[in-house]
Design a protein around this motif. Structure first.
Motif, PDB file in Angstrom:
ATOM      1  N   TYR A 131     -11.125   1.857   8.026  1.00  0.00           N
ATOM      2  CA  TYR A 131     -11.710   3.192   7.883  1.00  0.00           C
ATOM      3  C   TYR A 131     -11.414   4.112   9.054  1.00  0.00           C
ATOM      4  CZ  TYR A 131     -14.175   1.352   3.853  1.00  0.00           C
ATOM      5  OH  TYR A 131     -14.462   0.804   2.631  1.00  0.00           O
ATOM      6  N   SER A 178     -11.460   4.398  -7.829  1.00  0.00           N
ATOM      7  CA  SER A 178     -11.548   3.596  -6.612  1.00  0.00           C
ATOM      8  C   SER A 178     -11.375   2.149  -7.037  1.00  0.00           C
ATOM      9  CB  SER A 178     -12.899   3.792  -5.910  1.00  0.00           C
ATOM     10  OG  SER A 178     -12.977   2.986  -4.746  1.00  0.00           O
ATOM     11  N   GLU A 181      -1.283   5.083  -6.297  1.00  0.00           N
ATOM     12  CA  GLU A 181      -2.519   4.825  -5.552  1.00  0.00           C
ATOM     13  C   GLU A 181      -2.356   5.099  -4.069  1.00  0.00           C
ATOM     14  OE1 GLU A 181      -5.976   1.453  -5.839  1.00  0.00           O
ATOM     15  OE2 GLU A 181      -3.900   0.749  -5.747  1.00  0.00           O
ATOM     16  N   GLY A 182      -3.220   6.001  -3.587  1.00  0.00           N
ATOM     17  CA  GLY A 182      -3.417   6.127  -2.157  1.00  0.00           C
ATOM     18  C   GLY A 182      -4.712   5.388  -1.891  1.00  0.00           C
ATOM     19  N   PHE A 183      -5.704   6.084  -1.327  1.00  0.00           N
ATOM     20  CA  PHE A 183      -7.021   5.450  -1.281  1.00  0.00           C
ATOM     21  C   PHE A 183      -7.600   5.401  -2.692  1.00  0.00           C
ATOM     22  CE2 PHE A 183     -11.687   5.787  -0.872  1.00  0.00           C
ATOM     23  CZ  PHE A 183     -11.907   4.553  -0.297  1.00  0.00           C
ATOM     24  N   SER A 242      -3.511   7.705   4.756  1.00  0.00           N
ATOM     25  CA  SER A 242      -4.647   7.000   5.345  1.00  0.00           C
ATOM     26  C   SER A 242      -4.749   5.578   4.820  1.00  0.00           C
ATOM     27  CB  SER A 242      -5.941   7.771   5.070  1.00  0.00           C
ATOM     28  OG  SER A 242      -5.907   9.035   5.704  1.00  0.00           O
ATOM     29  N   MET A 243      -4.498   5.404   3.529  1.00  0.00           N
ATOM     30  CA  MET A 243      -4.505   4.060   2.947  1.00  0.00           C
ATOM     31  C   MET A 243      -3.459   3.170   3.627  1.00  0.00           C
ATOM     32  SD  MET A 243      -4.560   1.481   0.800  1.00  0.00           S
ATOM     33  CE  MET A 243      -5.103   1.604  -0.879  1.00  0.00           C
ATOM     34  N   SER A 244      -2.239   3.678   3.737  1.00  0.00           N
ATOM     35  CA  SER A 244      -1.149   2.885   4.293  1.00  0.00           C
ATOM     36  C   SER A 244      -1.356   2.599   5.776  1.00  0.00           C
ATOM     37  CB  SER A 244       0.190   3.601   4.082  1.00  0.00           C
ATOM     38  OG  SER A 244       0.425   3.810   2.705  1.00  0.00           O
ATOM     39  N   SER A 276       0.825  -1.206   0.000  1.00  0.00           N
ATOM     40  CA  SER A 276       0.000   0.000   0.000  1.00  0.00           C
ATOM     41  C   SER A 276       0.860   1.257   0.000  1.00  0.00           C
ATOM     42  CB  SER A 276      -0.930   0.001   1.220  1.00  0.00           C
ATOM     43  OG  SER A 276      -1.823  -1.097   1.172  1.00  0.00           O
ATOM     44  N   ARG A 316      -1.132  -0.783  -5.006  1.00  0.00           N
ATOM     45  CA  ARG A 316      -1.796  -1.915  -4.372  1.00  0.00           C
ATOM     46  C   ARG A 316      -2.677  -2.686  -5.346  1.00  0.00           C
ATOM     47  NH1 ARG A 316      -5.726  -2.051   1.006  1.00  0.00           N
ATOM     48  NH2 ARG A 316      -7.101  -3.713   0.262  1.00  0.00           N
ATOM     49  N   GLY A 348      -4.347  10.969   1.223  1.00  0.00           N
ATOM     50  CA  GLY A 348      -4.872   9.700   0.730  1.00  0.00           C
ATOM     51  C   GLY A 348      -3.876   8.568   0.874  1.00  0.00           C
ATOM     52  N   GLU A 349      -2.614   8.842   0.565  1.00  0.00           N
ATOM     53  CA  GLU A 349      -1.587   7.809   0.674  1.00  0.00           C
ATOM     54  C   GLU A 349      -1.347   7.427   2.139  1.00  0.00           C
ATOM     55  OE1 GLU A 349       1.983   8.367  -1.517  1.00  0.00           O
ATOM     56  OE2 GLU A 349       0.974   9.197  -3.275  1.00  0.00           O
TER      57      GLU A 349
END
Length: 540
Positions: A111, A411, A521-523, A263-265, A60, A65, A260-261
């Motif tokens: 989340y 997404s 890609e982040g979220f 929070s995703m990670s 991620s 991802r 975004g990156e």
């Protein structure tokens, strides 16, 4: 007791600790695999992913991802274990099971990493609280409400075209400049520019107007810029504009990408890891991006509420919304939902706009067919910007949009859900309560059983030729079920107005024929840029 602890501390063998702690961590992960509480030990996947979340965490963080998980599905099959308690399922039929209405599945603790000001409709995990929020929010995105926003959307699409026309005029004289990130130049009778920054400016200004009563001014200034308060709490308390607030200018798009990156990670890591990991340099920077992005919403809401107005926009509709008990949203909750609108309404639209323009610029045949449809349907009136009624009867344009969203799902990752009591059965595989499941859009959008052997090709015609029931069941740009994107009606109308207006007016080509759409890609899965050459069409 304290004396004993002090003595133990003084006589502690740190070499033993250095060896012992990692050994305990490894043992805990091995025992979890051995006990197999969710019955998924036999499901194939990367070796490390069977024992630890670190595999998915690294994947991620590296920003690809969806592509990596897709490669795992190509290697291992439909079911892939991507974490100790997370199974990715590349099966279109699983969409209606994992994300269905009434199945009882909840969002996972993934989340929690997206909570900023407070929980909003996107990151709320409690079913009752989500139902309350969705009741307030969803009505503002009904088809009737969306139609009311069309004139405001058209204003900013028109401003984008005005800017591009201006630059086209300068480019015709052989000039070049730095308007917009990446600059622009005139060469070979075309204006050459990176369309991604302009797509960002357009999307941010639209959502700024719709959600906060005024644009960020990015299109006008050709600059990634927004204001945030130096003191966020002071801005939150400045209800009615009675308190002046010091502000600073920041690059909003860049901050949004970083958020975004991060929070995703962070979201793929176990809860007990997160307090420690967040102190690492990269994650620490991501935390600052989260706070700064929240400041944009706080500042915009404070500004909007300080000016008396009777205009109809998303914020006014949020203010008018009521839950089942007749209660409105409080100031903090209102700001949190406005932040959700800012993120969802800007990033998704700009990413998708850029991708659609890329595929049309790359495919001359498809672009010519679209130009023909636009000329036949829109030539009756000399309008710079298409209207809502005009774009409702453009089937080939819709096919171009959908085909782009299939290949570039902004997404794209599998959104994680926790299996409810009673478990779920998918393709004869039973998953007990507590197991985390996801269905990756990136992978099912490349399922050859549904889309044909040419799944990697941009071919809008497939939307008229292939089994439409299978296509509609598999196509998943906005998710499905009770947690699907509430703003999909608005998002699609924006894309229709943007693409119809740009493609009616311009002919576009890529900077080089073999140019790739590089992404990170982040979220969300974001293009990193798209250099195109544009010129006014002779028909106009």
């Amino acid at each position: 007791m304290l004396g004993v602890l002090s003595l133990a501390y003084q006589t502690l063998d740190w070499r033993t600790v250095a060896i012992g702690v990692p050994a305990i961590v490894v043992l805990v992960h091995f025992l979890s695999w051995l006990i197999d509480p969710h019955g998924i030990r036999k499901i194939p996947g990367p070796l490390i992913a069977k024992f630890s979340d670190i595999w998915l965490g690294i994947v991620s963080k590296n920003g690809h991802r969806s592509e990596v998980v897709h490669q795992m599905h190509q290697k291992y099959g439909t079911f892939v274990r991507i974490a100790p308690n997370h199974v990715s399922i590349a099966e279109p039929d699983a969409l209606g099971i994992v994300y269905a209405h009434g199945n009882g599945a909840l969002k996972s603790d993934f989340y929690d990493a997206f909570v900023s000001i407070r929980r909003g409709v996107f990151n709320t995990r409690d079913r009752n609280e989500h139902a309350r929020k969705r009741k307030i929010v969803s009505h503002i995105f009904s088809q009737k409400s969306v139609v009311e926003f069309e004139p405001q959307i058209r204003v900013y699409v028109g401003l984008l075209i005005e800017q591009w026309d201006r630059l086209c005029g300068l480019a015709a004289k052989g000039m070049s400049g730095s308007d917009g990130e990446g600059g622009w130049k005139g060469e070979g009778g075309r204006l050459w520019l990176d369309c991604l920054p302009w797509a960002n400016y357009l999307a941010f200004d639209i959502v700024g107007d719709l959600a906060f009563g005024g644009p960020f001014g990015m299109l006008q200034n050709a600059k990634d810029s927004a204001l945030v308060p130096v003191n966020q709490q002071a801005a939150m308390n400045s209800y009615g504009g009675k308190t002046s607030v010091d502000v600073v200018e920041i690059p909003a798009v860049k901050i949004l990408n970083g958020r975004g990156e991060y929070s995703m990670s962070m979201g793929v890591l176990p809860l007990w890891w997160r307090p420690f990991v967040k102190h690492l340099p990269w994650y620490s920077k991501g935390q600052k991006d989260v706070k700064t992005l929240a400041g944009i919403a706080i500042m915009a809401v404070a500004r909007r509420l300080s000016l008396p107005t009777d205009r109809v926009d998303l914020l006014s509709k949020l203010q008018d919304g009521r839950d089942n008990d007749g209660n409105p949203m409080g100031r903090e909750e209102l700001t949190a939902e406005a932040l959700t609108l800012l993120i969802a309404g800007s990033d998704t639209t700009s990413n998708s706009t850029c991708a659609i323009l890329y595929y049309l610029a790359r495919d001359r045949r498809a672009q010519d067919k679209l130009h023909k449809e636009l000329d036949e349907q829109l030539s009756a009136e000399d309008l710079t910007v298409a209207t809502g009624p005009q774009v409702k009867n453009l089937p080939y344009m819709d096919a171009c949009i959908n085909e782009s969203l299939r290949l570039h799902s902004t997404s794209a990752l599998g959104l994680p859900r926790v299996v409810p009591e009673g478990g779920l059965t998918i393709d004869d595989h039973y998953f007990p309560p507590g197991t985390v499941l996801s269905v990756p859009s990136f992978s099912i959008h490349r399922d050859k059983r549904i889309w044909g052997d040419d799944v990697d090709d941009f071919r809008p015609e497939r939307w008229f030729e292939q089994n439409q029931a299978d296509i509609q069941k598999t196509f998943n740009p906005f998710s499905i079920g009770p947690r699907a994107c509430v703003g999909r009606n608005l998002a699609y109308l924006e894309l229709q107005l943007i693409i119809a207006s740009i493609m009616r007016r311009y002919d576009i080509v890529l900077e080089s024929p073999d140019q790739k759409l590089e992404t990170r890609e982040g979220f969300l899965r974001k293009p990193l840029g798209c250099k195109i050459g544009i010129k006014r069409r002779d028909c106009l």
